[in-house]
Design an enzyme around this catalytic site. Structure first.
Site, short mmCIF file in Angstrom:
data_model
loop_
_atom_site.label_atom_id
_atom_site.label_comp_id
_atom_site.label_asym_id
_atom_site.label_seq_id
_atom_site.Cartn_x
_atom_site.Cartn_y
_atom_site.Cartn_z
N THR A 89 0.87 -1.30 -0.10
CA THR A 89 -0.10 0.13 0.11
C THR A 89 0.71 1.13 -0.12
O THR A 89 0.44 2.19 -0.59
CB THR A 89 -0.96 -0.08 1.23
OG1 THR A 89 -1.72 -1.07 1.07
CG2 THR A 89 -1.44 1.22 1.60
N THR A 130 1.86 -4.19 4.35
CA THR A 130 1.44 -4.36 5.74
C THR A 130 1.05 -5.90 6.06
O THR A 130 1.39 -6.52 7.05
CB THR A 130 0.41 -3.52 6.31
OG1 THR A 130 -0.70 -3.93 5.85
CG2 THR A 130 1.04 -2.34 6.36
N ASP A 131 0.48 -6.51 4.91
CA ASP A 131 -0.33 -7.72 5.01
C ASP A 131 0.76 -8.98 5.48
O ASP A 131 0.24 -9.90 6.39
CB ASP A 131 -1.03 -8.20 3.99
CG ASP A 131 -2.38 -7.53 3.91
OD1 ASP A 131 -2.55 -6.65 4.96
OD2 ASP A 131 -3.02 -7.21 2.96
N SER A 139 1.33 -7.32 -0.86
CA SER A 139 2.05 -8.49 -0.06
C SER A 139 1.36 -9.59 0.18
O SER A 139 1.97 -10.71 0.73
CB SER A 139 2.59 -7.88 1.02
OG SER A 139 1.75 -7.84 2.08
C1 SIN Z 1 -0.13 -5.23 1.03
O1 SIN Z 1 0.25 -5.68 2.21
O2 SIN Z 1 0.77 -5.15 -0.07
C2 SIN Z 1 -1.28 -4.49 0.81
C3 SIN Z 1 -1.88 -3.83 2.24
C4 SIN Z 1 -0.96 -2.99 2.71
O3 SIN Z 1 0.09 -2.51 2.56
O4 SIN Z 1 -1.27 -2.31 3.95
#
Ligand code: SIN
Length: 317
Positions: free
Chosen positions: A21, A101-102, A68
């Site tokens: 993100t 974040t995932d 991710s």
């Molecule tokens: C991801 O994990 O690539 C999408 C969600 C995020 O980064 O918050």
């Protein structure tokens, strides 16, 4: 014009882009939800943060640009090799990695288990895409670089810097689907916090028994699956996984996200005993959070899986 003496004294660091993100863009009105992760390049992200050039001389490399949730072993192998490559250069002080974040906690813990130098590796991410009015990515990237250039960060291993907090790779987990302050280090708490350009350290990270492991080749990762204990968990899933000749590679390990302190339904327990008799390694975590004590101390199910993947891949260095 650049000051030549400042030029030679600023530490050199590498920022590796993998997507997320933090590199995402909204397709329409930036005040509305809805965006695509992993669109902008790492160079584009850094261009929006002029304060970085005061802190460090920055090199960049785009290792991947994905959401991710789609992270895979090939990218992990490549990322770990690039981190090792850059940190072997005497003039490079640290690596920063921008990530989604995932699966941030999985990548961070994998890198922790293969990390061999005392140079810092700092992961960061964002909950809002780069085009959002309240994007948190620029501040998180700036904070990550602030931590990366601190002499105090040497020896901390792999850390994650998010929302002003510094978390160890072993302890950090994503705990909110929407809050900007989405990450926690549970009962142990963060290692410290970013304080302006400095780092305020509260504690040292826990030791990592058995590490470092060698970086597996992309095609050498074994299969380890996670199975959840829940009402009615009768072990059918375990029996399907173990007895399925079509699985390539075949199942080598199972991590059970047990209930409470790592308990499992009696029928699932019977299936697990059978799986072990077939040569499958079984390890128990808890779906509630990290268990305390024993070899699995402090690891949630996804991190226990990362450790088992490296152990079963015979990747001890
Ligand atoms: C991801 O994990 O690539 C999408 C969600 C995020 O980064 O918050």
């Amino acid at each position: 014009m650049n000051n030549p003496s400042a030029e030679s004294t600023r530490p050199q660091i590498v920022v590796l882009g993998t997507g997320g993100t933090i590199a995402g863009t909204a397709t329409g009105d930036p005040s509305l939800p809805g965006y695509t992760a992993g669109v902008l390049s790492v160079d584009a992200l850094l261009q929006g943060i002029p304060a970085l050039s005061r802190l460090a001389r920055i090199h960049t490399e785009q290792v991947a640009n994905l959401d991710s949730k789609d992270m895979d072993f090939a990218v992990w192998t490549q990322l770990a090799e690039r981190v090792a490559h850059w940190l072997a250069q005497p003039h490079i002080a640290a690596c920063v990695i921008s990530h989604g974040t995932d699966t941030l906690e999985e990548t961070a813990y994998f890198l922790q288990l293969v990390h061999r130098t005392n140079k810092p590796v700092v992961l960061t991410a964002a909950m809002r895409p780069a085009t959002a009015l309240d994007a948190d990515g620029p501040q998180n990237l700036l904070d990550a670089v602030r931590v990366a250039v601190q002499p105090q960060s040497r020896g901390l291993g792999v850390v994650c810097v998010l929302h002003g907090r510094v978390h160890s790779a072993r302890d950090v987990t994503k705990a909110s689907t929407h809050r900007m302050d989405a990450f926690t280090s549970g009962e142990r708490g963060p290692l410290g916090e970013v304080d302006g350009d400095s780092l305020r350290l509260w504690r040292q990270p826990a030791a990592e028994p058995g590490a470092p492991f060698a970086i597996p080749a992309a095609e050498a990762w074994p299969r380890v699956e996670i199975v959840l204990n829940h009402a009615g968990a009768d072990g059918a899933l375990v029996r399907c996984l173990v007895a399925n000749p079509a699985l390539h590679p075949a199942l080598r390990g199972l991590v059970i996200a047990g209930t409470g302190g790592g308990t499992v339904h009696q029928q699932l327990q019977a299936a697990l005993l059978w799986a072990e008799q077939q040569g499958v390694r079984v390890q128990i975590a808890s779906r509630v959070g990290p268990l305390r004590g024993g070899a699995e101390d402090g690891l949630n199910a996804v991190k226990l899986r990362v450790r088992l993947l490296l152990e079963l891949g015979a990747c001890r260095a």
